[in-house]
Design an enzyme around this catalytic site. Structure first.
Site, short mmCIF file in Angstrom:
data_model
loop_
_atom_site.label_atom_id
_atom_site.label_comp_id
_atom_site.label_asym_id
_atom_site.label_seq_id
_atom_site.Cartn_x
_atom_site.Cartn_y
_atom_site.Cartn_z
N ARG A 1 0.83 -1.21 0.00
CA ARG A 1 0.00 0.00 0.00
C ARG A 1 0.86 1.26 0.00
NH1 ARG A 1 -4.98 -2.44 3.69
NH2 ARG A 1 -6.09 -3.28 1.88
N TYR B 1 -7.05 0.27 -6.74
CA TYR B 1 -6.57 -1.05 -6.33
C TYR B 1 -5.80 -1.01 -5.03
CZ TYR B 1 -2.25 -0.14 -9.22
OH TYR B 1 -1.11 0.35 -9.80
N GLU B 2 -5.53 -2.21 -4.50
CA GLU B 2 -4.93 -2.39 -3.17
C GLU B 2 -5.79 -1.74 -2.08
OE1 GLU B 2 -2.59 -4.30 -2.33
OE2 GLU B 2 -1.58 -4.77 -4.21
N GLY B 3 -7.09 -1.79 -2.24
CA GLY B 3 -8.01 -1.18 -1.29
C GLY B 3 -8.35 0.23 -1.73
#
Length: 592
Positions: A297, A441-443
């Site tokens: 992140r 993406y990645e949350g």
């Protein structure tokens, strides 16, 4: 588009002069004999040359051509396989790898700079080694010694790649409802079956093997997130001697056709009883995955910074060359028919916004990377714990704020080009398209905001927040008087954030909707305050050396712009937070 130039001078300023990283490394036995200032400088210098010379020229052609999928095989754009081999041969896929298995063993604060350079040059290309590095982190932290010895050396060497297979068609943020299954076998392996989507680098032609990390459920797993396990599933089987064997029972069902990052293969992956090996213990998959997620992140946040940096480099060159109209105060270059657009106030506003957000973001991402290094390498339990708490708190800010500011910066860069910014051949519109995914993406950034406010701030009763806020207060309390022009507004921003935190801690007790209603604005107030802290730290160094070089005077001028024109944004954001959640629920669902 301007040729990409790695911002090495600013990186060295942040690492060596602001954070004095060599002093930290000397205090950490695991790093003291691995890296010093000269080693780090040489690594960054050589990485900048390799990336600018080999990877950056493929950015536009890769976007134009994209990846292709034929009968389950993925072909990356022309030049990508050769560039990847050259990148790996230079050792750049192993910079942060464990030296016991062939990695360089560099700390995260160094790999963060390499990631920025790589993603500025070509984000699509950068995603392949990034996912491999993430998979390696999880294997190294949670895998058995046999798995590490079998897979890590070739992954670090760039001979094999890695992927992370998490999302399913019905399960994105809510991984607790995944359906992929893993059946235990008599020999200790597992048969993994299910479909995963949005898998970056799930299939490609850059390496001879791809090592997938797959989240799945065992037959007796408890429901929800506590019943998820993580499995290593190779594309090609690997025998006891490390030699490649037959293809595993998995395939790429298709690739996505995307708005941006077109040279990155985003795959649908089908696992049909594929042989896999468990990482860590049964039902511990999320813990193994989150070892990687703090690094990943931050890495996605750095992608937003990277694209903003590339956009700025293009825009400032264009603004110096493009002549249109005269300066408001009269001709600056009377020998020409018009002045360069950099004389115009609004163009300067956009350029300074870009510059201030990029340089503040570089300092902040480096600060978070230093916390990761302290949490990993410190031998003092208290220092390690405090660093880990900062990581927990700041990771969602790094991911969301850096990428939100990255999109703002790339839009400014396009705007400076005017009509040419809308034309593909100038490259600015690609940076916006590529940057947009970093917020998703990645949350998604909305989820990051919920994580920050709901889990990290309110969930700790404000303890994690106070740790960071107290650090800033200690800095401002001990700062010299000549730094007051920066510490006064920084103190005011912290007070605003203190008030919002206390207000939300109280309001959330009686109305849980307040968390979701306030979370994005709260994260942005936090982000601007964190950047203000970074700019105050940088200004402290620049003030001491402003007579030595124009670099430091430029740094101070940019700092003054940030405090005058960008930090005041916290006031309108704070007003939005305190407006409460009521107005979000005035309409019924059928009124939208």
């Amino acid at each position: 588009m301007a040729d990409y130039k790695a911002p090495l001078r600013d990186m060295r300023f942040v690492l060596n002069e602001v954070f004095e990283v060599s002093r930290l490394w000397a205090q950490l036995p695991a790093l003291a004999n691995v890296v010093d200032e000269d080693t780090a400088s040489a690594i960054l210098e050589e990485a900048g040359k390799a990336i600018a010379g080999t990877i950056a020229p493929l950015n536009r052609s890769g976007d134009e051509e994209g990846c292709s999928w034929i009968d389950g095989a993925v072909q990356t754009p022309r030049g990508f396989p050769e560039a990847y081999q050259a990148y790996a041969a230079g050792g750049w896929t192993s910079v942060g790898g464990d030296d016991r298995f062939g990695g360089m063993g560099m700390p995260k604060v160094i790999t963060a700079q390499v990631e920025e350079m790589l993603n500025s040059a070509n984000l699509s290309f950068g995603l392949y080694p990034m996912l491999t590095a993430g998979a390696c982190l999880s294997i190294n932290a949670h895998g058995s010694e046999a798995l590490k010895a079998t897979y890590l050396p070739n992954m670090y060497a760039g001979v094999w790649a890695g992927s992370m297979c998490l999302t399913e068609p019905h399960a994105g943020t809510d991984l607790g409802i995944i359906r992929t299954r893993a059946e235990p076998q008599a020999d200790g392996s597992y048969k993994v079956s299910g479909t995963k989507i949005f898998i970056t680098g799930g299939e490609h032609d850059l390496t001879e093997n791809i090592i997938h990390l797959v989240l799945a459920r065992l037959p007796d797993a408890p429901p929800g997130p506590k019943g998820i396990s993580l499995f290593l599933v190779p594309k090609l089987m690997v025998d006891a001697n490390g030699a490649l064997g037959e293809r595993n029972s998995l395939s790429c069902g298709s690739i996505e056709h995307k708005m941006g990052i077109k040279a990155s293969a985003t795959c649908v992956m089908n696992f049909d009883g594929a042989t896999g090996y468990i990482i860590d213990a049964p039902n511990k998959g999320l813990a193994a995955m989150f070892t990687m997620m703090n690094y990943e992140r931050l890495g996605v946040g750095i992608q937003g910074l990277s694209l903003g940096e590339r956009s700025y480099q293009n825009a400032v060159e264009y603004a110096r060359d493009r002549i249109q109209s005269r300066a408001p105060t009269g001709p600056v270059d009377p020998d020409k028919v018009a002045d360069p657009i950099i004389v115009h106030p609004d163009v300067r506003r956009m350029l300074l916004t870009m510059k201030a957000l990029n340089e503040g973001g570089r300092a902040f991402s480096s600060y978070v990377a230093l916390q990761l290094d302290s949490a990993k390498y410190s031998e003092d339990a208290v220092s390690r714990q405090r660093a880990q708490e900062r990581v927990v708190l700041l990771t969602p800010v790094a991911k969301a704020f850096l990428t939100d500011m990255g999109l703002e910066t790339t839009v400014h860069g396009q705007q400076i080009f005017g009509g040419h910014g809308f034309i593909r051949e100038w490259g600015q519109e690609q940076l916006i398209r590529d940057c947009r995914i970093t917020q998703i993406y990645e949350g998604t950034n909305g989820i990051q905001a919920l994580d920050l406010l709901g889990r990290k701030v309110l969930g700790s009763g404000g303890a994690y927040y106070n740790l960071f806020a107290d650090e800033i207060r200690q800095f401002t309390a001990t700062a010299s008087a000549d730094l007051a022009e920066f510490t006064r507004p920084l103190n005011d921003a912290v007070k605003t954030l203190d008030e919002l935190t206390a207000w939300l801690l109280d309001r959330a007790k009686s109305n849980p909707n307040e968390i979701g209603a306030a979370s994005v604005e709260y994260l942005h107030v936090f982000g601007y305050t964190a950047y203000a802290y970074m700019w105050a730290l940088m200004s402290r160094t620049a003030l001491l050396r402003q007579d030595q070089d124009v670099f430091y005077r430029t740094k101070l001028g940019t700092a003054r712009f940030f405090f005058a024109r960008l930090l005041p944004r916290v006031h309108s954001l704070a007003a939005s937070v305190k407006a409460g959640s009521e107005s979000l629920y005035l309409l019924d669902a059928d009124q939208f």
